[in-house]
Design an enzyme around this catalytic site. Structure first.
Site, PDB file in Angstrom:
ATOM      1  N   ALA A 150       0.841  -1.199   0.000  1.00  0.00           N
ATOM      2  CA  ALA A 150       0.000   0.000   0.000  1.00  0.00           C
ATOM      3  C   ALA A 150       0.879   1.253   0.000  1.00  0.00           C
ATOM      4  O   ALA A 150       2.001   1.239   0.511  1.00  0.00           O
ATOM      5  CB  ALA A 150      -0.935  -0.001   1.206  1.00  0.00           C
ATOM      6  N   PRO A 151       0.379   2.368  -0.530  1.00  0.00           N
ATOM      7  CA  PRO A 151       1.171   3.596  -0.639  1.00  0.00           C
ATOM      8  C   PRO A 151       1.025   4.499   0.566  1.00  0.00           C
ATOM      9  O   PRO A 151       0.247   4.234   1.488  1.00  0.00           O
ATOM     10  CB  PRO A 151       0.562   4.256  -1.879  1.00  0.00           C
ATOM     11  CG  PRO A 151      -0.895   3.907  -1.771  1.00  0.00           C
ATOM     12  CD  PRO A 151      -0.948   2.509  -1.187  1.00  0.00           C
ATOM     13  N   LYS A 176       2.284  -4.684   3.391  1.00  0.00           N
ATOM     14  CA  LYS A 176       3.386  -3.753   3.631  1.00  0.00           C
ATOM     15  C   LYS A 176       2.886  -2.323   3.413  1.00  0.00           C
ATOM     16  O   LYS A 176       2.669  -1.899   2.280  1.00  0.00           O
ATOM     17  CB  LYS A 176       4.552  -3.992   2.678  1.00  0.00           C
ATOM     18  CG  LYS A 176       5.795  -3.146   3.048  1.00  0.00           C
ATOM     19  CD  LYS A 176       6.727  -2.900   1.892  1.00  0.00           C
ATOM     20  CE  LYS A 176       6.539  -1.554   1.251  1.00  0.00           C
ATOM     21  NZ  LYS A 176       6.825  -0.378   2.120  1.00  0.00           N
ATOM     22  N   PRO A 177       2.696  -1.571   4.503  1.00  0.00           N
ATOM     23  CA  PRO A 177       2.415  -0.144   4.332  1.00  0.00           C
ATOM     24  C   PRO A 177       3.721   0.606   4.107  1.00  0.00           C
ATOM     25  O   PRO A 177       4.808   0.065   4.310  1.00  0.00           O
ATOM     26  CB  PRO A 177       1.786   0.241   5.674  1.00  0.00           C
ATOM     27  CG  PRO A 177       2.457  -0.672   6.651  1.00  0.00           C
ATOM     28  CD  PRO A 177       2.726  -1.963   5.920  1.00  0.00           C
ATOM     29  N   SER A 178       3.610   1.854   3.691  1.00  0.00           N
ATOM     30  CA  SER A 178       4.809   2.678   3.590  1.00  0.00           C
ATOM     31  C   SER A 178       5.410   2.898   4.972  1.00  0.00           C
ATOM     32  O   SER A 178       4.692   3.103   5.958  1.00  0.00           O
ATOM     33  CB  SER A 178       4.468   4.024   2.951  1.00  0.00           C
ATOM     34  OG  SER A 178       5.561   4.916   3.063  1.00  0.00           O
ATOM     35  N   SER A 230       3.448   3.970  -7.945  1.00  0.00           N
ATOM     36  CA  SER A 230       3.845   4.523  -9.232  1.00  0.00           C
ATOM     37  C   SER A 230       3.907   3.432 -10.299  1.00  0.00           C
ATOM     38  O   SER A 230       4.077   2.245 -10.005  1.00  0.00           O
ATOM     39  CB  SER A 230       5.220   5.188  -9.117  1.00  0.00           C
ATOM     40  OG  SER A 230       6.244   4.215  -8.984  1.00  0.00           O
ATOM     41  N   GLU A 251      -2.773  -0.890  -9.208  1.00  0.00           N
ATOM     42  CA  GLU A 251      -3.384   0.441  -9.363  1.00  0.00           C
ATOM     43  C   GLU A 251      -2.243   1.434  -9.335  1.00  0.00           C
ATOM     44  O   GLU A 251      -1.605   1.634  -8.302  1.00  0.00           O
ATOM     45  CB  GLU A 251      -4.396   0.693  -8.241  1.00  0.00           C
ATOM     46  CG  GLU A 251      -5.315   1.879  -8.533  1.00  0.00           C
ATOM     47  CD  GLU A 251      -4.828   3.183  -7.938  1.00  0.00           C
ATOM     48  OE1 GLU A 251      -4.093   3.900  -8.667  1.00  0.00           O
ATOM     49  OE2 GLU A 251      -5.160   3.491  -6.795  1.00  0.00           O
ATOM     50  N   CYS A 285      -3.664   9.958  -7.251  1.00  0.00           N
ATOM     51  CA  CYS A 285      -3.450   9.551  -8.647  1.00  0.00           C
ATOM     52  C   CYS A 285      -4.646   9.833  -9.535  1.00  0.00           C
ATOM     53  O   CYS A 285      -4.535   9.751 -10.759  1.00  0.00           O
ATOM     54  CB  CYS A 285      -3.055   8.080  -8.720  1.00  0.00           C
ATOM     55  SG  CYS A 285      -4.063   7.003  -7.708  1.00  0.00           S
ATOM     56  N   GLU A 382       3.663  12.540 -14.181  1.00  0.00           N
ATOM     57  CA  GLU A 382       2.921  12.706 -12.938  1.00  0.00           C
ATOM     58  C   GLU A 382       3.719  13.573 -11.957  1.00  0.00           C
ATOM     59  O   GLU A 382       4.859  13.278 -11.631  1.00  0.00           O
ATOM     60  CB  GLU A 382       2.639  11.334 -12.325  1.00  0.00           C
ATOM     61  CG  GLU A 382       1.635  11.366 -11.205  1.00  0.00           C
ATOM     62  CD  GLU A 382       1.210   9.965 -10.775  1.00  0.00           C
ATOM     63  OE1 GLU A 382       0.059   9.812 -10.319  1.00  0.00           O
ATOM     64  OE2 GLU A 382       2.028   9.029 -10.875  1.00  0.00           O
TER      65      GLU A 382
END
Length: 519
Positions: A150-151, A176-178, A230, A251, A285, A382
């Site tokens: 996850a971002p 895994k989170p940031s 990304s 995504e 995004c 982006e």
């Protein structure tokens, strides 16, 4: 928020300290430390995956109503801790408290409630005799163990989008989170265990992408990898998973067009452009990034957006009057500022913003760049910051062409009072979501996912549940005959058994009775 020491893993229903290097979690709005932690590493991923493999067996076999009940309980526990979730989300991400309290946390809790219902609706094609001699039925079974990455931009909400459909489907998850924004995810895992989720079904390992992300994406005992982030990193994740033939859902990035036709409500378009480009400081995004405006409205649109942007309040994210908080980190702010500076040097007109205020924190002013050319970096790549570019189009064909002139295809919007223009835009703009006369709202009942370099597969809605289920066809004979008619394509005449059992008492080869007489 006072500095505290926090665990960095939740494995097999228990918190634990990572085995990796030390890390200080920072508040990007104040530049003050929040907590100290030891990050996870590949060995922690191995433990989490092994735990998930064991936990998934019973969870996948549990009746849908049982899984639903656990998720409903989790939603209520999240509600009871919503204040803590808001505080942590604001502290480690720098987002405004209004965004966290009115969008992130309520939306995340509703996401759990939605999948509590969906967990009991594993529909499939009707059982029937599609062949005259057989009954066919469909089983929808959990994929197994899911590795989710996850971002940092929507820490809890993006984790929910990965975890909840997987749990509803009967899968186990290693998430895994940031490492920049782990607090709400760790609390989610703790509350899930309190809600009755069996040990091992939801595991969290906090660490870097190079260490924990790579170990998870390329793990030999993972059945599927799902990633939000990304496009470049997504391709790396896909290549790591492909080594073992694993299922992947991605995504990825976006460069959303905001198309304003000449009959649009100008006030609505101006307000929509500012809100759609500045939500979460543009770190979204699906944010509006490329305003493509009819020539007849161009000057008025630029003036209107510039005027509204200049009034946006940027500052202390804990103050409810603040409209926009900080960016996620100093390196990210530096990247955003550099792209804006290069755009201005290349000829873009800076209408407002383009500056980083003095003082602590990773703040950057809302920025509008006009007269941007199609071949410029700022138009094509982006930015992931509070930056909107504006260019004009000649006619409807030119507008659609410009909207699609991007490698991305996650979201878009079209602004018009003409129903036929709106229908054409919704058909012809290549994006996973096209809004008409609005930009950014989402609902859990509808899917989210992209075209082209924005990835594939869906988050949210019942479509996301499909990502975590396999379809098995069960075909049962209903005739009871030994000789199947279709077998004639394999057997020559007379080669099949006729279904009778030889009478051993009269067999030419003898029988127990004959053996008794001759002996």
């Amino acid at each position: 928020m006072a500095t505290r020491t926090v665990p960095t893993s939740w494995i097999n229903g228990r918190a634990r300290v990572g085995a990796g290097p030390g890390f200080t979690l920072m508040n990007p709005a104040t530049d003050r430390p929040i907590s100290a932690m030891l990050l996870g590493e590949a060995a922690d991923v191995d433990d989490a995956v092994a735990s998930a493999r064991i936990g998934q067996r019973d969870w996948g076999a549990a009746p849908p109503a049982e899984r639903s009940a656990v998720l409903r309980t989790l939603a209520r526990l999240l509600e009871s801790r919503s204040g803590d979730l808001v505080d942590d989300e604001v502290a480690h991400s720098g987002r405004s408290v209004r965004l966290a309290a009115e969008f992130d946390i309520p939306g995340s809790i509703d996401h759990v409630d939605f999948y509590a219902g969906v967990a009991r609706d594993l529909d499939g094609k009707a059982s029937a005799e599609y062949s005259p001699d057989h009954t066919s039925s469909i089983r929808r079974e959990p994929v197994g163990v899911i590795g989710s990455i996850a971002p940092w931009n929507y820490p809890l909400q993006m984790a929910m989008w990965k975890v909840m459909p997987a749990l509803a489907a009967g899968c186990a998850v290693v998430l895994k989170p940031s490492e920049l924004t782990p607090l709400t995810t760790l609390l989610l895992a703790e509350l899930a265990t309190e809600a009755g989720l069996p040990d091992g079904v939801l595991n969290v390992v906090v660490g870097t992408g190079a260490e924990v992300g790579a170990a998870l994406a390329g793990h030999t005992d993972i059945d599927m990898v799902t990633f939000t982030g990304s496009t470049d990193v997504g391709r790396l994740v896909m290549s790591q998973a492909a080594r073992h033939g694993r299922r992947v859902q991605l995504e990825l990035g976006g460069k959303a067009p905001f198309v304003v036709f000449d009959d649009a409500d100008l006030d609505a378009a101006v307000n929509g452009a500012v809100a759609g480009s500045l939500i979460n400081a543009g770190q979204d995004c699906t944010a509006a990034t490329r305003a493509i405006v009819a020539e007849s409205l161009y000057d008025d649109f630029v003036a209107g957006v510039g005027e509204v942007m200049s009034r946006v309040s940027v500052g202390d994210p804990t103050d409810p009057s603040t409209d926009m908080g900080s960016l996620s980190s100093h390196p990210h702010r530096k990247k955003v500022a550099a792209m804006v500076d290069r755009a201005v040097a290349a000829g873009a007109r800076l209408v407002t913003g383009g500056t980083a205020p003095d003082g602590p924190g990773c703040f950057y002013a809302p920025t509008l760049l006009a007269d941007v050319t199609e071949d410029s970096e700022i138009y094509r790549d982006e930015v992931f910051g509070p930056v909107l570019t504006v260019s004009s189009f000649v006619d409807d064909d030119d507008a659609i062409r410009r909207a699609n002139d991007t490698r991305y295809g996650l979201a878009a919007s079209a602004w018009t009072r003409d129903v036929f223009r709106a229908q054409r835009a919704s058909r012809e703009i290549a994006a996973g979501c096209v809004w008409i006369n609005d930009h950014i709202p989402i609902v859990n009942e509808m899917p989210h996912g992209g075209y082209k370099a924005s990835g594939f597969g869906k988050d949210m809605s019942t479509y996301a549940l499909d990502e975590y289920l396999t379809v098995k066809h069960v075909m049962s004979d209903i005739t009871g005959v030994a000789r199947k008619d279709w077998q004639r394509i394999v057997f020559a005449d007379g080669a099949q058994r006729d279904g009778t059992v030889p009478d051993r008492a009269t067999s030419a080869e003898g029988s127990p009775a004959e053996d008794a007489v001759t002996s």
